[in-house]
Each structure stands twice: as structure tokens, then as C-alpha cells.
Design a protein around this motif. Structure first.
Motif, PDB file in Angstrom:
ATOM      1  N   ASP A  68       0.896  -1.122   0.006  1.00  0.00           N
ATOM      2  CA  ASP A  68       0.003  -0.086   0.031  1.00  0.00           C
ATOM      3  C   ASP A  68       0.976   1.296   0.006  1.00  0.00           C
ATOM      4  O   ASP A  68       1.489   1.720   0.896  1.00  0.00           O
ATOM      5  CB  ASP A  68      -1.085   0.155   1.182  1.00  0.00           C
ATOM      6  N   ARG A  69       1.056   2.013  -1.177  1.00  0.00           N
ATOM      7  CA  ARG A  69       1.756   3.216  -1.125  1.00  0.00           C
ATOM      8  C   ARG A  69       2.988   2.980  -1.187  1.00  0.00           C
ATOM      9  O   ARG A  69       3.760   3.964  -0.221  1.00  0.00           O
ATOM     10  CB  ARG A  69       1.231   4.481  -0.449  1.00  0.00           C
ATOM     11  N   GLY A  70       3.664   1.933  -1.298  1.00  0.00           N
ATOM     12  CA  GLY A  70       5.274   1.483  -1.190  1.00  0.00           C
ATOM     13  C   GLY A  70       5.401   0.689   0.115  1.00  0.00           C
ATOM     14  O   GLY A  70       6.557   0.462   0.287  1.00  0.00           O
ATOM     15  N   ILE A  71       4.314   0.652   0.744  1.00  0.00           N
ATOM     16  CA  ILE A  71       4.651  -0.015   2.255  1.00  0.00           C
ATOM     17  C   ILE A  71       4.161  -1.437   2.296  1.00  0.00           C
ATOM     18  O   ILE A  71       2.830  -1.588   1.798  1.00  0.00           O
ATOM     19  CB  ILE A  71       3.998   0.808   3.447  1.00  0.00           C
ATOM     20  N   LYS A  72       4.991  -2.494   2.289  1.00  0.00           N
ATOM     21  CA  LYS A  72       4.659  -3.765   2.336  1.00  0.00           C
ATOM     22  C   LYS A  72       3.759  -4.202   3.618  1.00  0.00           C
ATOM     23  O   LYS A  72       4.004  -3.790   4.841  1.00  0.00           O
ATOM     24  CB  LYS A  72       5.854  -4.671   2.418  1.00  0.00           C
ATOM     25  N   LYS A  73       2.787  -4.969   3.267  1.00  0.00           N
ATOM     26  CA  LYS A  73       1.717  -5.374   4.325  1.00  0.00           C
ATOM     27  C   LYS A  73       2.344  -6.723   5.110  1.00  0.00           C
ATOM     28  O   LYS A  73       2.812  -7.600   4.575  1.00  0.00           O
ATOM     29  CB  LYS A  73       0.530  -5.827   3.802  1.00  0.00           C
ATOM     30  N   ASN A  74       2.746  -6.438   6.224  1.00  0.00           N
ATOM     31  CA  ASN A  74       3.137  -7.635   7.165  1.00  0.00           C
ATOM     32  C   ASN A  74       2.403  -8.810   7.650  1.00  0.00           C
ATOM     33  O   ASN A  74       2.781  -9.635   7.941  1.00  0.00           O
ATOM     34  CB  ASN A  74       4.020  -7.151   8.297  1.00  0.00           C
ATOM     35  N   ASP A  75       1.233  -8.670   7.524  1.00  0.00           N
ATOM     36  CA  ASP A  75       0.233  -9.623   7.746  1.00  0.00           C
ATOM     37  C   ASP A  75      -0.252 -10.637   6.705  1.00  0.00           C
ATOM     38  O   ASP A  75      -1.212 -11.364   6.817  1.00  0.00           O
ATOM     39  CB  ASP A  75      -1.322  -8.916   8.140  1.00  0.00           C
ATOM     40  N   GLU A  77       0.496 -13.831   4.229  1.00  0.00           N
ATOM     41  CA  GLU A  77       1.079 -14.939   4.391  1.00  0.00           C
ATOM     42  C   GLU A  77       2.568 -15.299   3.756  1.00  0.00           C
ATOM     43  O   GLU A  77       3.308 -15.905   4.249  1.00  0.00           O
ATOM     44  CB  GLU A  77       0.280 -16.210   3.957  1.00  0.00           C
ATOM     45  N   ARG A  78       2.875 -14.249   2.835  1.00  0.00           N
ATOM     46  CA  ARG A  78       4.132 -14.659   1.910  1.00  0.00           C
ATOM     47  C   ARG A  78       5.092 -13.080   1.995  1.00  0.00           C
ATOM     48  O   ARG A  78       5.713 -12.930   1.022  1.00  0.00           O
ATOM     49  CB  ARG A  78       3.786 -14.911   0.622  1.00  0.00           C
ATOM     50  N   HIS A  79       4.687 -12.350   2.898  1.00  0.00           N
ATOM     51  CA  HIS A  79       5.454 -10.990   2.772  1.00  0.00           C
ATOM     52  C   HIS A  79       6.777 -10.988   3.010  1.00  0.00           C
ATOM     53  O   HIS A  79       7.386 -10.102   2.340  1.00  0.00           O
ATOM     54  CB  HIS A  79       5.137 -10.094   4.061  1.00  0.00           C
ATOM     55  N   GLU A  80       7.384 -11.972   3.643  1.00  0.00           N
ATOM     56  CA  GLU A  80       8.972 -12.063   3.408  1.00  0.00           C
ATOM     57  C   GLU A  80       9.512 -12.461   1.787  1.00  0.00           C
ATOM     58  O   GLU A  80      10.776 -12.056   1.600  1.00  0.00           O
ATOM     59  CB  GLU A  80       9.349 -13.160   4.356  1.00  0.00           C
ATOM     60  N   ARG A  81       8.740 -12.823   0.969  1.00  0.00           N
ATOM     61  CA  ARG A  81       9.096 -13.213  -0.170  1.00  0.00           C
ATOM     62  C   ARG A  81       8.734 -12.054  -1.286  1.00  0.00           C
ATOM     63  O   ARG A  81       9.159 -12.106  -2.441  1.00  0.00           O
ATOM     64  CB  ARG A  81       8.499 -14.347  -0.703  1.00  0.00           C
ATOM     65  N   LEU A  82       7.994 -11.053  -0.852  1.00  0.00           N
ATOM     66  CA  LEU A  82       8.068  -9.816  -1.762  1.00  0.00           C
ATOM     67  C   LEU A  82       8.968  -8.596  -1.496  1.00  0.00           C
ATOM     68  O   LEU A  82       9.223  -8.253  -0.439  1.00  0.00           O
ATOM     69  CB  LEU A  82       6.382  -9.492  -1.395  1.00  0.00           C
ATOM     70  N   SER A  83       8.923  -7.967  -2.657  1.00  0.00           N
ATOM     71  CA  SER A  83       9.744  -6.970  -2.689  1.00  0.00           C
ATOM     72  C   SER A  83       9.133  -5.891  -3.641  1.00  0.00           C
ATOM     73  O   SER A  83       8.897  -6.274  -4.718  1.00  0.00           O
ATOM     74  CB  SER A  83      11.181  -7.082  -2.685  1.00  0.00           C
ATOM     75  N   LEU A  84       9.353  -4.610  -3.443  1.00  0.00           N
ATOM     76  CA  LEU A  84       8.887  -3.400  -4.379  1.00  0.00           C
ATOM     77  C   LEU A  84      10.186  -2.880  -4.958  1.00  0.00           C
ATOM     78  O   LEU A  84      10.782  -2.482  -4.340  1.00  0.00           O
ATOM     79  CB  LEU A  84       8.021  -2.628  -3.901  1.00  0.00           C
ATOM     80  N   GLU A  85      10.364  -2.915  -6.259  1.00  0.00           N
ATOM     81  CA  GLU A  85      11.752  -2.360  -6.941  1.00  0.00           C
ATOM     82  C   GLU A  85      11.460  -0.829  -7.325  1.00  0.00           C
ATOM     83  O   GLU A  85      10.276  -0.241  -7.021  1.00  0.00           O
ATOM     84  CB  GLU A  85      11.998  -3.416  -8.142  1.00  0.00           C
ATOM     85  N   SER A  86      12.729  -0.203  -7.595  1.00  0.00           N
ATOM     86  CA  SER A  86      12.487   1.187  -7.677  1.00  0.00           C
ATOM     87  C   SER A  86      11.850   1.167  -8.867  1.00  0.00           C
ATOM     88  O   SER A  86      11.079   2.776  -9.038  1.00  0.00           O
ATOM     89  CB  SER A  86      13.831   1.633  -8.033  1.00  0.00           C
ATOM     90  N   ASP A  87      11.451   0.596  -9.902  1.00  0.00           N
ATOM     91  CA  ASP A  87      10.689   0.727 -11.199  1.00  0.00           C
ATOM     92  C   ASP A  87       9.200   0.498 -10.765  1.00  0.00           C
ATOM     93  O   ASP A  87       8.342   0.264 -11.755  1.00  0.00           O
ATOM     94  CB  ASP A  87      11.052   0.149 -12.443  1.00  0.00           C
ATOM     95  N   CYS A  88       8.907   0.058  -9.624  1.00  0.00           N
ATOM     96  CA  CYS A  88       7.440  -0.359  -8.954  1.00  0.00           C
ATOM     97  C   CYS A  88       7.197  -1.684  -9.593  1.00  0.00           C
ATOM     98  O   CYS A  88       5.990  -1.948  -9.305  1.00  0.00           O
ATOM     99  CB  CYS A  88       6.544   0.729  -9.461  1.00  0.00           C
TER     100      CYS A  88
END
Length: 255
Positions: A68-75, A77-88
Motif C-alpha cells: 500500500d503506497r510503497g509499504i509492504k503489508k506484514n500480515d 502469508e508471504r510478505h517475506e518473499r515480496l519486494s517492491l523495486e525502484s521501477d515499481c
């Protein structure tokens, strides 16, 4: 008309107009265990703080917000495997069969969307083995190994998970997709009588199984499940059988 099981043709619906609630969706095909990058196709400056990624699949009754607006939701089930790159773009590490579905990139400028959503449909190819082995391990991102013994019957199940809303048989061969088992040389295993190959389908995924009785010479043999589109390879999973019992290894050396 050729038998559907013999053809192993997928009725995968890839036309964006048939994807539930989407328009202009991109399609990404990946094997489980690999990393994938889903593009947002946006060029906004400082896009990370303006980007939201949502996810939907048959496993969820509602849309799941991943970022959400660049902030990863920690709740999630797979948040540790996700990342947002500089090109979105959204990166997913070590993809599993449960990651298939529809991903939506949405951006905001002053709480308004400067353009339409970007939809990406992720299709995941996954192989499982029966009987299972507690000593099975993944040797690479697209190859699995199972330690079992010759003389046993083994079934490899290759499934393509897709968020389409249709079963494979709904559009047999209409889009030119094919799911098949081949050997290390790329030869279709249906032509070998020692292998039994069957196809089946259900809502959201397609399945092709390979069943055979293991021979001594199958040690370190590789079988490959391929997904092709109009004879062009999209993705594949390699499966290697390895006999680990020391007595079996000695016996194989003496043959």
C-alpha cells in the motif's frame, strides 16, 4: 477427433477479455521454486511511494492488498518473499503453486489515479511426486529430486495453476497451449510404452501425470514437464530421480 488425453492440450484462456474483472492483462508463466518479476509498466518519479499492489485468486474470497503506497503489508502469508523495486515492479522470491493469480498495480498522485490499473496474470507450473519421500529436496529453482528405489512405481503430477475462471477442457487447443512430459533429449514420453500419461482438468488448473515403474538405469534420469504455446516453450520443470541407498549404488556400479 484425437483423444484429449493423448493431445494433452490445455484450454487455457489467455484472452484478457475472458479474465474475470480485468482488461489488458499481461501473462507471466513461471515454474515453482523460481523468482519472478511482475512489471507495473509505470514511469512516475518516486513511484514506490505511489504504488499499490493487490492480489486475487480462487483461494481468497476478497482482494488481498500486498503493498500500500510503497509499504509492504506484514500480515500477508508471504510478505517475506515480496519486494517492491525502484521501477515499481513486484518481485516474488521462490514462487509456489499458491502464488498463481491476478496481480494489480495501481498508482496514486495526490490521491488520484493518473492512469488505469496494470493487471498481470501469473501462471505457475508445479510438479509433485507420489509416493512422496521425506528426503526429497530441490536441487535448483526448476529441478526437483526424490530419493526412492528401483522396482517401485512412481507418479509425477505436473499441474499448471491459472486464474482464468475456466477449466482446461473449456477451450481445448483454441489457444495453442500444450502440457507434456519429455525426456532429457526432448522426446515426448507418450511414445514409450513404459510410461502411462494421463491428463485431467479442473477449475483454475490443468494436470498431466506420468506413471512408471523405476528401473535400475533410471538412477539420475531426468524427466521434464513442459508448457508450450504454439510449439514455443514457456516454462518447464525438471525432475530427477536419485537412488541414495549405498547398497543400491554399489549394485548399480556393478551392472
Amino acid at each position: 477427433m484425437a483423444d484429449k488425453c493423448d493431445l494433452c492440450l490445455l484450454g487455457l484462456i489467455i484472452l484478457s477479455s475472458l479474465l474475470t474483472g480485468t482488461s489488458g492483462a499481461d501473462h507471466v508463466f513461471i515454474s515453482s521454486g523460481e523468482d519472478v518479476r511482475l512489471s507495473c509498466n509505470k514511469t512516475l518519479s518516486d513511484c514506490k511511494s505511489k504504488t499499490t499492489w493487490n492480489y486475487n485468486s480462487f483461494r481468497h474470497s476478497a482482494v488481498v492488498e500486498l503493498i500500500d503506497r510503497g509499504i509492504k503489508k506484514n500480515d500477508t502469508e508471504r510478505h517475506e518473499r515480496l519486494s517492491l523495486e525502484s521501477d515499481c515492479s513486484l518481485n516474488i522470491k521462490n514462487v509456489t503453486e499458491e502464488d498463481y493469480g491476478l496481480y494489480t498495480c495501481r498508482q496514486y498522485v495526490n490521491d488520484r489515479q493518473p492512469g488505469p490499473d496494470v493487471n498481470v496474470s501469473l501462471h505457475v507450473l508445479h510438479v509433485s511426486v507420489s509416493p512422496s519421500s521425506s528426503s526429497s529436496s530441490s536441487s535448483s529453482s526448476s529441478s526437483s529430486q526424490t530419493e526412492i528405489s528401483p522396482g517401485r512405481s512412481v507418479t509425477l503430477s505436473c499441474q499448471l495453476y491459472s486464474y482464468t475462471g475456466f477449466s482446461c477442457d473449456d477451450r481445448v487447443s483454441s489457444e495453442g497451449f500444450e502440457l507434456l512430459w519429455v525426456n532429457q533429449a526432448g522426446v515426448y514420453l507418450k511414445t514409450d510404452s513404459r510410461y502411462q500419461i494421463l491428463s485431467s482438468s479442473a477449475l483454475g488448473h490443468c494436470n498431466i501425470t506420468l506413471t512408471t515403474t523405476l528401473l535400475s538405469e533410471d538412477n539420475n534420469r531426468e524427466w521434464i514437464c513442459q508448457l508450450t504455446h504454439r510449439n514455443q516453450l514457456q516454462t518447464s520443470v525438471r525432475y530427477t530421480v536419485k537412488y541414495s541407498d549405498p547398497q543400491i549404488q554399489e549394485k548399480l556400479k556393478s551392472v
